[in-house]
Design a protein around this motif. Structure first.
Motif, PDB file in Angstrom:
ATOM      1  N   GLY A  13       0.797  -1.224   0.000  1.00 20.10           N
ATOM      2  CA  GLY A  13       0.000   0.000   0.000  1.00 20.10           C
ATOM      3  C   GLY A  13       0.822   1.263   0.000  1.00 20.10           C
ATOM      4  N   ASN A  14       2.122   1.156  -0.300  1.00 18.95           N
ATOM      5  CA  ASN A  14       3.004   2.320  -0.374  1.00 18.95           C
ATOM      6  C   ASN A  14       3.003   2.877  -1.792  1.00 18.95           C
ATOM      7  OD1 ASN A  14       3.790   1.753   2.294  1.00 18.95           O
ATOM      8  ND2 ASN A  14       5.342   0.336   1.552  1.00 18.95           N
ATOM      9  N   ILE A  15       3.183   4.181  -1.911  1.00 17.68           N
ATOM     10  CA  ILE A  15       3.227   4.824  -3.225  1.00 17.68           C
ATOM     11  C   ILE A  15       4.676   4.828  -3.713  1.00 17.68           C
ATOM     12  CG2 ILE A  15       2.894   6.984  -4.475  1.00 17.68           C
ATOM     13  CD1 ILE A  15       0.651   7.616  -2.469  1.00 17.68           C
ATOM     14  N   ILE A  16       4.895   4.270  -4.881  1.00 20.35           N
ATOM     15  CA  ILE A  16       6.203   4.300  -5.526  1.00 20.35           C
ATOM     16  C   ILE A  16       6.127   5.372  -6.605  1.00 20.35           C
ATOM     17  CG2 ILE A  16       7.982   2.988  -6.725  1.00 20.35           C
ATOM     18  CD1 ILE A  16       7.208   1.912  -3.898  1.00 20.35           C
ATOM     19  N   THR A  17       6.985   6.375  -6.500  1.00 23.72           N
ATOM     20  CA  THR A  17       6.931   7.507  -7.422  1.00 23.72           C
ATOM     21  C   THR A  17       7.952   7.360  -8.550  1.00 23.72           C
ATOM     22  OG1 THR A  17       8.585   8.872  -6.308  1.00 23.72           O
ATOM     23  CG2 THR A  17       6.323   8.967  -5.450  1.00 23.72           C
ATOM     24  N   ASN A  18       7.920   8.289  -9.473  1.00 20.76           N
ATOM     25  CA  ASN A  18       8.906   8.307 -10.565  1.00 20.76           C
ATOM     26  C   ASN A  18      10.078   9.242 -10.261  1.00 20.76           C
ATOM     27  OD1 ASN A  18       7.619  10.780 -10.879  1.00 20.76           O
ATOM     28  ND2 ASN A  18       7.448  10.615 -13.095  1.00 20.76           N
ATOM     29  N   ILE A  64      11.320   7.457   1.710  1.00 20.29           N
ATOM     30  CA  ILE A  64      12.513   6.627   1.639  1.00 20.29           C
ATOM     31  C   ILE A  64      12.745   6.227   0.182  1.00 20.29           C
ATOM     32  CG2 ILE A  64      11.202   4.509   2.098  1.00 20.29           C
ATOM     33  CD1 ILE A  64      13.588   3.536   3.767  1.00 20.29           C
ATOM     34  N   PHE A  65      13.995   6.126  -0.212  1.00 19.10           N
ATOM     35  CA  PHE A  65      14.285   5.644  -1.556  1.00 19.10           C
ATOM     36  C   PHE A  65      14.357   4.130  -1.523  1.00 19.10           C
ATOM     37  CE2 PHE A  65      15.390  10.021  -2.349  1.00 19.10           C
ATOM     38  CZ  PHE A  65      14.861  10.193  -3.622  1.00 19.10           C
ATOM     39  N   SER A  66      13.610   3.504  -2.414  1.00 22.36           N
ATOM     40  CA  SER A  66      13.580   2.042  -2.479  1.00 22.36           C
ATOM     41  C   SER A  66      14.869   1.518  -3.102  1.00 22.36           C
ATOM     42  CB  SER A  66      12.381   1.589  -3.319  1.00 22.36           C
ATOM     43  OG  SER A  66      12.545   2.014  -4.658  1.00 22.36           O
ATOM     44  N   GLU A  72       9.757   6.391  -2.334  1.00 27.54           N
ATOM     45  CA  GLU A  72       8.600   5.653  -1.849  1.00 27.54           C
ATOM     46  C   GLU A  72       7.981   6.460  -0.719  1.00 27.54           C
ATOM     47  OE1 GLU A  72       8.045   1.425   0.412  1.00 27.54           O
ATOM     48  OE2 GLU A  72       9.485   1.535  -1.226  1.00 27.54           O
ATOM     49  N   ILE A  73       6.667   6.573  -0.743  1.00 24.14           N
ATOM     50  CA  ILE A  73       5.946   7.297   0.295  1.00 24.14           C
ATOM     51  C   ILE A  73       5.066   6.293   1.026  1.00 24.14           C
ATOM     52  CG2 ILE A  73       4.396   9.210   0.815  1.00 24.14           C
ATOM     53  CD1 ILE A  73       5.142  10.265  -2.053  1.00 24.14           C
ATOM     54  N   TYR A  77       1.759   2.754  10.557  1.00 23.20           N
ATOM     55  CA  TYR A  77       0.622   2.053  11.149  1.00 23.20           C
ATOM     56  C   TYR A  77      -0.430   1.562  10.158  1.00 23.20           C
ATOM     57  CZ  TYR A  77       2.711   4.748  14.921  1.00 23.20           C
ATOM     58  OH  TYR A  77       3.606   5.349  15.764  1.00 23.20           O
ATOM     59  N   THR A  78      -0.635   2.260   9.046  1.00 22.24           N
ATOM     60  CA  THR A  78      -1.662   1.882   8.080  1.00 22.24           C
ATOM     61  C   THR A  78      -1.108   2.053   6.670  1.00 22.24           C
ATOM     62  OG1 THR A  78      -3.343   2.812   9.546  1.00 22.24           O
ATOM     63  CG2 THR A  78      -4.023   2.354   7.299  1.00 22.24           C
ATOM     64  N   PRO A  79      -1.267   1.071   5.794  1.00 25.25           N
ATOM     65  CA  PRO A  79      -0.811   1.273   4.411  1.00 25.25           C
ATOM     66  C   PRO A  79      -1.466   2.526   3.816  1.00 25.25           C
ATOM     67  CG  PRO A  79      -1.341  -1.020   4.789  1.00 25.25           C
ATOM     68  CD  PRO A  79      -1.805  -0.264   6.002  1.00 25.25           C
ATOM     69  N   LEU A  80      -0.673   3.351   3.182  1.00 19.85           N
ATOM     70  CA  LEU A  80      -1.148   4.632   2.666  1.00 19.85           C
ATOM     71  C   LEU A  80      -2.319   4.476   1.703  1.00 19.85           C
ATOM     72  CD1 LEU A  80      -0.820   7.665   2.643  1.00 19.85           C
ATOM     73  CD2 LEU A  80       0.980   7.419   0.952  1.00 19.85           C
ATOM     74  N   ALA A  81      -2.254   3.520   0.798  1.00 22.19           N
ATOM     75  CA  ALA A  81      -3.338   3.322  -0.172  1.00 22.19           C
ATOM     76  C   ALA A  81      -4.647   2.978   0.530  1.00 22.19           C
ATOM     77  CB  ALA A  81      -2.968   2.238  -1.159  1.00 22.19           C
ATOM     78  N   TYR A  82      -4.577   2.183   1.580  1.00 16.97           N
ATOM     79  CA  TYR A  82      -5.784   1.809   2.322  1.00 16.97           C
ATOM     80  C   TYR A  82      -6.282   2.978   3.166  1.00 16.97           C
ATOM     81  CZ  TYR A  82      -3.872  -2.689   0.969  1.00 16.97           C
ATOM     82  OH  TYR A  82      -3.340  -3.710   0.254  1.00 16.97           O
TER      83      TYR A  82
END
Length: 101
Positions: A13-18, A64-66, A72-73, A77-82
């Motif tokens: 549920g983490n956002i992976i950006t460009n 954080i950089f993956s 990555e954002i 406690y809770t997955p960001l997407a959820y």
């Protein structure tokens, strides 16, 4: 200032950006703190990058950089997407802005 977009949402549920690490470091030019803006999340002041997920931060958000080298954002406690109740398709057009302090 850097403007960038979501590539996808990972299985956690983490956002992976460009936004790749080299561009971030070039624009940051040694600055460690930044503010972050997204229309759904609002403005988050005094952000900083973490080296690992084991570090603690006072913010509910983690930047954080993956291993692939992209920002990555995540949310504590809770997955960001959820937390935002959105699926992968709705994130595709999301724009993010980082402004260095």
């Amino acid at each position: 200032k850097i403007t960038f977009y979501c590539q996808h949402v990972d299985t956690y549920g983490n956002i992976i950006t460009n936004l790749d690490k080299q561009l971030f470091e070039k624009v940051a030019n040694g600055r460690k703190s930044f503010s972050f803006y997204n229309s759904a999340l609002g403005c988050i002041e005094k952000c900083s990058l973490l080296d690992t997920y084991t570090y603690t931060t006072s913010s509910n958000y983690i930047f954080i950089f993956s291993q692939s080298g992209f920002l990555e954002i995540a949310r504590k406690y809770t997955p960001l997407a959820y937390f935002l109740n959105l699926d992968n398709k709705k994130f595709k057009d999301w724009q993010f802005i980082i402004t260095f302090l």
